[in-house]
Design a protein around this motif. Structure first.
Motif, short mmCIF file in Angstrom:
data_model
loop_
_atom_site.label_atom_id
_atom_site.label_comp_id
_atom_site.label_asym_id
_atom_site.label_seq_id
_atom_site.Cartn_x
_atom_site.Cartn_y
_atom_site.Cartn_z
N THR A 1 0.85 -1.19 0.00
CA THR A 1 0.00 0.00 0.00
C THR A 1 0.89 1.24 0.00
OG1 THR A 1 -0.02 0.19 2.41
CG2 THR A 1 -1.73 -1.20 1.42
N PRO A 2 0.34 2.37 -0.45
CA PRO A 2 1.11 3.62 -0.40
C PRO A 2 1.59 3.92 1.02
CG PRO A 2 -0.85 3.90 -1.74
CD PRO A 2 -0.94 2.53 -1.13
N GLN A 3 0.73 3.65 2.02
CA GLN A 3 1.15 3.95 3.39
C GLN A 3 2.36 3.11 3.78
OE1 GLN A 3 -0.33 6.40 5.72
NE2 GLN A 3 1.77 5.98 6.33
N ARG A 4 2.33 1.83 3.43
CA ARG A 4 3.48 0.98 3.78
C ARG A 4 4.74 1.43 3.06
NH1 ARG A 4 3.17 -5.34 4.11
NH2 ARG A 4 5.28 -4.89 4.84
N TRP A 5 4.57 1.77 1.79
CA TRP A 5 5.73 2.27 1.04
C TRP A 5 6.30 3.52 1.72
CZ3 TRP A 5 7.83 6.45 -1.34
CH2 TRP A 5 8.88 6.23 -2.23
N LEU A 6 5.40 4.43 2.06
CA LEU A 6 5.85 5.68 2.68
C LEU A 6 6.49 5.42 4.03
CD1 LEU A 6 3.01 8.16 1.72
CD2 LEU A 6 5.42 8.37 1.10
N ASP A 7 5.91 4.48 4.80
CA ASP A 7 6.50 4.14 6.09
C ASP A 7 7.95 3.67 5.89
OD1 ASP A 7 4.20 4.80 7.37
OD2 ASP A 7 3.48 2.74 7.60
N ARG A 8 8.13 2.80 4.91
CA ARG A 8 9.48 2.30 4.67
C ARG A 8 10.41 3.41 4.19
NH1 ARG A 8 8.91 -3.65 1.84
NH2 ARG A 8 7.34 -4.40 3.30
N PHE A 9 9.86 4.20 3.31
CA PHE A 9 10.64 5.31 2.76
C PHE A 9 11.06 6.25 3.89
CE2 PHE A 9 10.62 9.40 0.19
CZ PHE A 9 11.75 9.09 -0.57
N ALA A 10 10.08 6.61 4.74
CA ALA A 10 10.35 7.52 5.85
C ALA A 10 11.38 6.91 6.80
CB ALA A 10 9.05 7.84 6.59
N ALA A 11 11.23 5.61 7.06
CA ALA A 11 12.17 4.95 7.98
C ALA A 11 13.58 4.99 7.40
CB ALA A 11 11.73 3.51 8.22
N ALA A 12 13.70 4.69 6.12
CA ALA A 12 15.03 4.72 5.49
C ALA A 12 15.61 6.12 5.55
CB ALA A 12 14.92 4.23 4.04
N LEU A 13 14.79 7.11 5.26
CA LEU A 13 15.27 8.49 5.29
C LEU A 13 15.68 8.88 6.71
CD1 LEU A 13 12.75 10.34 2.91
CD2 LEU A 13 15.01 9.41 2.36
#
Lengths: 581, 581
Positions: B2-14
């Motif tokens: 989901t977009p939320q999961r992608w963003l969560d991962r993206f945010a965590a990596a950042l």
């Protein structure tokens, strides 16, 4: 009973012509307010008998149908010629209040959204005219008399402008004449500290709301600019520097003499709308000795502001909004002495209280964010018959009295007399009853409490060379006397522009007949002569604050459009005249 | 995913600074378009390597956080200094495209709705200044040089005006100078049949949308009036009859010589914005024999319209929008002979097709009713990186070719050469690549098909006294020659106003580097020099159609506001200059 069930029964009774059944769906004292949809006038029917009488007269021609509930209290419906919006309050299964409003005429809907004009005609059009060329031609045809406006609107303030915009969108040829050199000048020319006392959410013009950063209380010059640009972008036919000199109704049309840039011309509209300000003409008291007074004596409407009065002694006669604004402005400009002459108690309410307790539910950012558009707010306000308003308002003012106890006791100690109207129903009531008698406090009350604006009670006996002499013998030195003594009834304009005979035939404008001071009975239940047919055929009065001008201009515009298109407009009721001014 | 999961991962990596992990959330060829939020410029990153390089450089200062999904593809986020809106397209769990845009700076949010200004200061304020007095004082201080604008905007058309409005709301002192006598004159002065070729939903100015009856295609004079009133009601500092003569960057400020009502003065802003029209200066061909030509020879930008050319022979050089409009207008005004000289193929699309197939999903009444506000439409359009646009557009033009087969075969039979660009990607592409080369058909194509507008191919060899002589030896009698030969690059204005050196340093404006005609490579992926830092410090270019001016003025305004407030604005990337004009 759900609103839908009530409406089903109501619709069924109306469809069968069963007037008795229809009226019994109301409480015995139920109120039905109709804005043009059933009656071709603005009228509130109080109790079953009035409802029955009205239905008996209009039902067969109005042919109401298609009642459909939207949300909790709102519904839509149709008549033979139009579509409407209504509002219903039920108590124990009976209608306590019913509102019916005409919103558009079938076949003459305003073009908007998908139905808007194309703007350019694509394709090949030899000798095509541009928008500007057509505008210039229209202007020429109006000037030469080759074309006559269907409606002439005298007065190009917010009232005349908003009405003209609605007429434009309904394709009703209308011309506005304004005596000032620029649209908006009636605001620009006032005292410099003037701001709207109503907040921005209350003040939008039709169709083109202020942007979302527009200040809560618009300074007068910004309102002036807004109106000027509104005239332009709404593509109105609007003549500046044009004064209406004389109007006469001959046959089925008006012969109106105008002075345009000091040139005389006559236009012959079918309908004449006086939008000269709901306040009528300035009321200037005849003060004995005025001719020998060496200072400046001026009506508040002609007072440009406090500049130039530093170190001077100033007397402001009256204790309404303008009197307060002007007195505070004089004090801020360093006048040596500012004295307000209070003749009778004033309804004083702080602007913040009004915003929070009186208007906030309908006209505020919170309301907007809760989905209450300006249109819904206007209709919600309209849904309360004037008969019920005072009782609904009283608790608000009781709360205000509590919250602002310090203000009111301070004013009392300073000798300033306040009240909330004879029945405690406050500002909105007194505004509807007499259009005056109040001050929306934005600071001047504190000046009074602090003694910076001085107070004097009683009436002026006469002016001497350099002073004001009161009937109690007291004398005040004065370089300036501003008479914030209000305005006459709007039919004063009819007297001036048409004739005393027509003014008397039409009678007093404004007021509800509440049998309170300056609003003598009998009860009429709607504002006298405003936005509806009068005893003088083809003469209309339009005015009020920005909210009223916005909302009621719709009903006036629809009445005029119907007449242009030859749609029958049987007026159910014309108020008899009880008061001449 | 989901977009939320992608963003969560993206945010965590950042958050962890794990740039490698962040970049692997993209497809190998995934595209990230950033509008000011991460890079303090407008830049699209193509593929993981570019994404990584950017993140490595900016992550520690940008500090992105608080990613939150709204709806299907949209999200909000924060940076160290601002708040943004983003858009995400996932394919198989990887980001195909990512858009990040800065929407506001923390602590410097625009005042709107609940936070709007009060307008009046309630209370007691000796020597209080009214809004008008403050406006007059500001004007005086600017004129005397006592106060300097932070930003000077040269050019008061829709671009300069919209940007000034945004700067006003951000409290950035900005002055607009416009050579014409009235705001809007740059529209009014054009040929009379001119209307916007884009529909109204595409054309709103920021903050103050057209009312809902505004015509689909605005006539030029109405746009002129709208802009004039916009300047006024948005309270802009806007000088008319003011020409920019010369600008020089000295130290950290510009010294700009102005001629205001023919009086010279110098202003010293920190930033200079050229909003002189994205089209740059008129390109007027040097035609041998022009000096002996006895007819009228004029660039399209100076041609007032077809009036006065009845019975005359007219040649229009060029086959773009203006050429078509002007030729049709001449024919409509009864010119004896109108010949269009086509030098290269034109992208022709009927306005109706564009509305239905190209813009309808984002900019139309239907879109609006489906909840797609102008802001959402603008961001949606921005969410497609320019790299992907041609492929997305091609099917639209294949459909148009089918639906309007008759039009295209008719034009072909008449000898008029059309195409949809070198790669068939149509009008929007060619507009981005070269800002010209197309005609949005509103009728002139039929005139060409019918032979009413004649056609000539090739180039002009020379003018004689009364004729145009072509390189193929053909000769056409002519009373009027209109050169609809387009405009140069915007940096031509920099050459004229600043210096050839600065113009060359900055290089060509507009175009994507698509390696198609008039848009030479290399690929740069964003419009060159527009709305972002250039090789010349404190020099900015603003322009484009009404949609672009509206949307991109936000990012330019935020860049200027940040500089005013001393917020660090490390620019990640400055395009190298490949072309001088």
């Amino acid at each position: 009973m759900t609103p839908q069930r009530w409406l089903d029964r109501f619709a069924a009774a109306l469809a069968k012509g069963d007037i008795d059944a229809a009226s019994k769906l109301f409480e015995p004292g139920g109120l039905w307010r109709d804005l043009v949809a059933f009656t071709w006038t603005l009228k509130t029917f109080e109790g079953r008998a009035e409802v029955k009488a009205m239905l008996a007269a209009v039902l067969s021609s109005v042919k109401p149908s298609n009642f459909a509930v939207h949300g909790q209290e709102w519904f839509t419906f149709e008549t033979a010629v139009g579509r409407g919006i209504g509002h219903l309050r039920l108590r124990d299964g009976k209608a306590w209040t019913l509102l019916t409003t005409l919103q558009e005429l079938k076949g003459f809907e305003e073009k908007a959204g998908r139905t808007r004009e194309w703007g350019t005609e694509h394709g090949v059009l030899p000798e095509r005219k541009s928008w500007l060329e057509r505008k210039v031609e229209r202007e020429k045809a109006l000037l030469s008399g080759e074309q006559q406006p269907f409606v002439l609107i005298v007065g190009g303030g917010q009232g005349g402008i908003g009405l003209a915009a609605r007429l434009k969108r309904l394709n009703v040829p209308a011309l506005v004449v304004e005596k000032n050199a620029r649209a908006g000048d009636s605001w620009r020319k006032r005292y410099k500290s003037l701001c709207l006392h109503d907040p921005v959410w209350y003040d939008h013009m039709p169709y083109l709301p202020f942007p979302d950063h527009w200040p809560v209380f618009s300074p007068k010059d910004r309102i002036g600019d807004w109106l000027e640009m509104y005239v332009k972008v709404m593509d109105l036919d609007y003549w500046t520097s044009t004064e209406c000199i004389k109007a006469e109704f001959i046959g089925d049309e008006w012969h109106v003499s105008l002075s345009r840039n000091n040139q005389s011309l006559v236009v012959r509209p079918k309908h004449l709308v006086l939008a000269t300000g709901m306040s009528g003409m300035p009321s200037m008291p005849q003060l004995p000795g005025a001719e020998s007074f060496k200072g400046t004596l001026v009506h508040s409407s002609a007072h440009p502001g406090g500049e130039g009065w530093r170190g001077k002694r100033c007397v402001v006669l009256g204790s309404n909004n303008s009197a307060h604004d002007i007195a505070a402005d004089l004090w801020e400009h360093g006048a040596e002495e500012v004295t307000m002459v209070q003749r009778s108690p004033t309804v004083v309410v702080r602007s913040e209280m009004l915003m929070e307790l009186a208007w906030g539910k309908l006209y505020s950012q919170q309301a907007l964010e809760a989905g209450i558009s300006t249109e819904i707010a206007d209709l919600t306000l309209a849904a309360t018959p004037f008969r019920l308003l005072p009782e609904m308002q009283k608790p608000i003012y009781e709360e205000i009295r509590k919250r602002d106890a310090e203000l009111y006791s301070g004013l009392e100690r300073a000798g300033f007399r306040t009240h909330f109207g004879e029945d405690g129903s406050g500002l909105h009531s007194i505004y509807l009853r007499r259009g005056a008698g109040y001050y929306i406090d934005v600071g001047a009350s504190q000046l009074i409490i602090d003694g910076r604006i001085r107070l004097k009670h009683g009436t002026i006996d006469r002016l001497s060379e350099n002073s004001v002499v009161f009937s109690d013998g007291k004398e005040l030195q004065a370089d300036l006397v501003v008479c914030a003594t209000g305005y006459g009834s709007m039919n004063g304009w009819a007297a001036k522009l048409i004739s005393k005979e027509v003014a008397d035939k039409v009678g007093k404008c404004w007021g509800l007949g509440s049998d309170t001071k300056y609003d003598p009975g009998p009860w009429v239940g709607e504002l006298r002569n405003m936005w509806k047919p009068t005893q003088q055929p083809n003469l209309w009065f339009h005015g009020g604050n920005l909210m009223q001008s916005r909302h009621y201009s719709l009903y006036l515009a629809l009445q005029l459009k119907a007449r242009l298109e030859g749609i029958p407009t049987p007026v159910y009721y014309l108020d008899p005249v009880h008061h001449l001014e």
